[in-house]
Design a protein around this motif. Structure first.
Motif, PDB file in Angstrom:
ATOM      1  N   THR A 199      -8.415  -2.360   7.049  1.00 18.49           N
ATOM      2  CA  THR A 199      -7.359  -1.651   7.777  1.00 18.49           C
ATOM      3  C   THR A 199      -6.941  -0.360   8.511  1.00 18.49           C
ATOM      4  O   THR A 199      -6.025  -0.271   8.866  1.00 18.49           O
ATOM      5  N   SER A 274      -2.204  -6.937  -2.346  1.00 21.56           N
ATOM      6  CA  SER A 274      -1.974  -5.908  -2.438  1.00 21.56           C
ATOM      7  C   SER A 274      -2.905  -4.997  -3.381  1.00 21.56           C
ATOM      8  O   SER A 274      -3.735  -3.648  -2.922  1.00 21.56           O
ATOM      9  N   VAL A 277      -6.729  -4.725  -1.980  1.00 17.16           N
ATOM     10  CA  VAL A 277      -7.023  -4.033  -0.758  1.00 17.16           C
ATOM     11  C   VAL A 277      -6.906  -2.654  -1.227  1.00 17.16           C
ATOM     12  O   VAL A 277      -7.506  -1.848  -1.091  1.00 17.16           O
ATOM     13  N   GLN A 281     -10.454   0.104  -0.861  1.00 16.79           N
ATOM     14  CA  GLN A 281     -10.519   1.036  -0.085  1.00 16.79           C
ATOM     15  C   GLN A 281     -10.742   2.213  -0.737  1.00 16.79           C
ATOM     16  O   GLN A 281     -11.779   3.151  -0.484  1.00 16.79           O
ATOM     17  N   GLN A 302     -15.404  -1.878   7.158  1.00 17.20           N
ATOM     18  CA  GLN A 302     -13.770  -2.908   6.568  1.00 17.20           C
ATOM     19  C   GLN A 302     -14.100  -3.347   6.112  1.00 17.20           C
ATOM     20  O   GLN A 302     -12.578  -4.615   6.190  1.00 17.20           O
TER      21      GLN A 302
END
Length: 364
Positions: A199, A274, A277, A281, A302
């Protein structure tokens, strides 16, 4: 008498997969273990993919679409590429193998980084291809050194971005300069298995550079962010000419029908990706902060894992974590004997890893 196999094959050290959770629990007499070793999606597959598979189970007596027709059309639309620029495989590993078999011959040389995905070296050695390994620089690819290492026998360069097992990535300007430095007749294989997790705004999408670099091949997979690891489905994006040659070498029906159906459905479930992810994070941030509090070094990542320097023998820490019911991956096979790699899990799994590590270190 002629040897049974070539020296290239005889000297191979095979890839050793982790043990199933059930076997680990049986051996150690424990229950409720968590697996944070194989960079899998902690949420599992898309519910839409599971539903699509269930609806198709009565058709498994049929051969799959030989050229992944429906998936090819759907993925081409998703990526903004031509359907003829896609090659599908039994995981992206098969695309790597197809590439080696199609374009490299004994006498050729390939450049790799040290401490990168093991399969590159295994495939190249088995095929009798010369290998030159370039040291990492601060756990990152040293593109300057790699470009300078290109010689008259160099046929291909293999790059994992983000890299496995370090989680580090190549920045956009560095990548652009690298493309200018490497002669255009040399293949550049960009392995982007962890693409969806990267990201950082400076991360370069290699698909952007294909028109200026006909021998650039991008590899991606449905195993990680899409959660379809067990179905083994990956793909390559390259020029139509390159794809046509690889498809000549590819075996018919190499991607099973349920995998194709699940991949099409998974592409239609952007919310699942989504969610994956976002969880990643938050997990990376949590793990990094907690490890920093413990004064344990981790490499900024990452990808959906962290490379953690546990000091001394990572194998010992790995075994200690096993007894706590936490399965991670020791990195000795990557020439990183002081490191373990831990996959980002669900919040409760991440906390359990930290608690187990604190217990091992004698901290509270």
């Amino acid at each position: 008498m002629k040897p049974l196999v070539s020296e290239n094959v005889a000297s191979l050290v095979p890839y050793v997969p982790g043990k199933p959770i059930e076997e680990v629990e049986r051996e150690l007499g424990i229950k409720g273990s968590i697996k944070l070793a194989s960079n899998e999606n902690p949420f599992g597959p898309s519910p839409k993919a599971v539903s699509a598979i269930r609806k198709s189970l009565s058709q498994i007596h049929r051969y799959p679409e030989g050229d992944c027709f429906y998936l090819r059309e759907r993925l081409a639309q998703h990526l903004g590429v031509a359907p003829e620029e896609l090659v599908f495989g039994n995981g992206s590993n098969e695309i790597l193998e197809l590439f080696v078999r199609t374009f490299l011959t004994p006498g050729d040389e390939a450049l790799l980084s040290e401490s990168t995905f093991l399969v590159y070296g295994l495939l190249l050695q088995a095929a009798g291809i010369g290998i030159r390994r370039i040291p990492l620089k601060a756990h990152c690819y040293d593109f300057k050194a790699m470009a300078q290492a290109v010689g008259p026998k160099t046929r291909a360069l293999f790059i994992a971005n983000p890299n496995n097992p370090t989680g580090t990535f190549v920045r956009r300007e560095e990548f652009k300069q690298f493309l200018k430095q490497v002669p255009p007749e040399i293949f550049i294989v960009m392995d982007e298995a962890y693409f969806e997790f990267a990201t950082d705004p400076d991360y370069p999408d290699s698909l952007v550079y294909r028109k200026d670099r006909p021998l650039l091949i991008t590899l991606r997979t449905f195993s990680k962010a899409y959660g379809l690891a067990s179905l083994r489905i990956g793909y390559g994006v390259c020029s139509q000419e390159v794809a046509s040659f690889m498809n000549r070498v590819r075996q018919p029906f190499n991607v099973n029908g349920l995998a194709q159906i699940a991949a099409v459905a998974a592409l239609g479930d952007s919310e699942h990706v989504s969610k994956t992810v976002r969880n990643n994070q938050k997990g990376i941030l949590f793990l990094s902060r907690e490890l920093q509090k413990m004064k344990v070094e981790s490499i900024p990542s990452q990808a959906n894992f962290l490379l953690v320097k546990v000091g001394g023998s990572a194998e010992r820490v790995y075994q200690d974590l096993l007894r706590e019911g936490v399965i991670v991956r020791p990195m000795g096979v990557y020439d990183l004997p002081e490191f373990i790699r831990v996959t980002v899990g669900l919040p409760a799994e991440n906390k359990r890893f930290i608690q187990a590590l604190k217990k091992i270190y004698g901290k509270t």
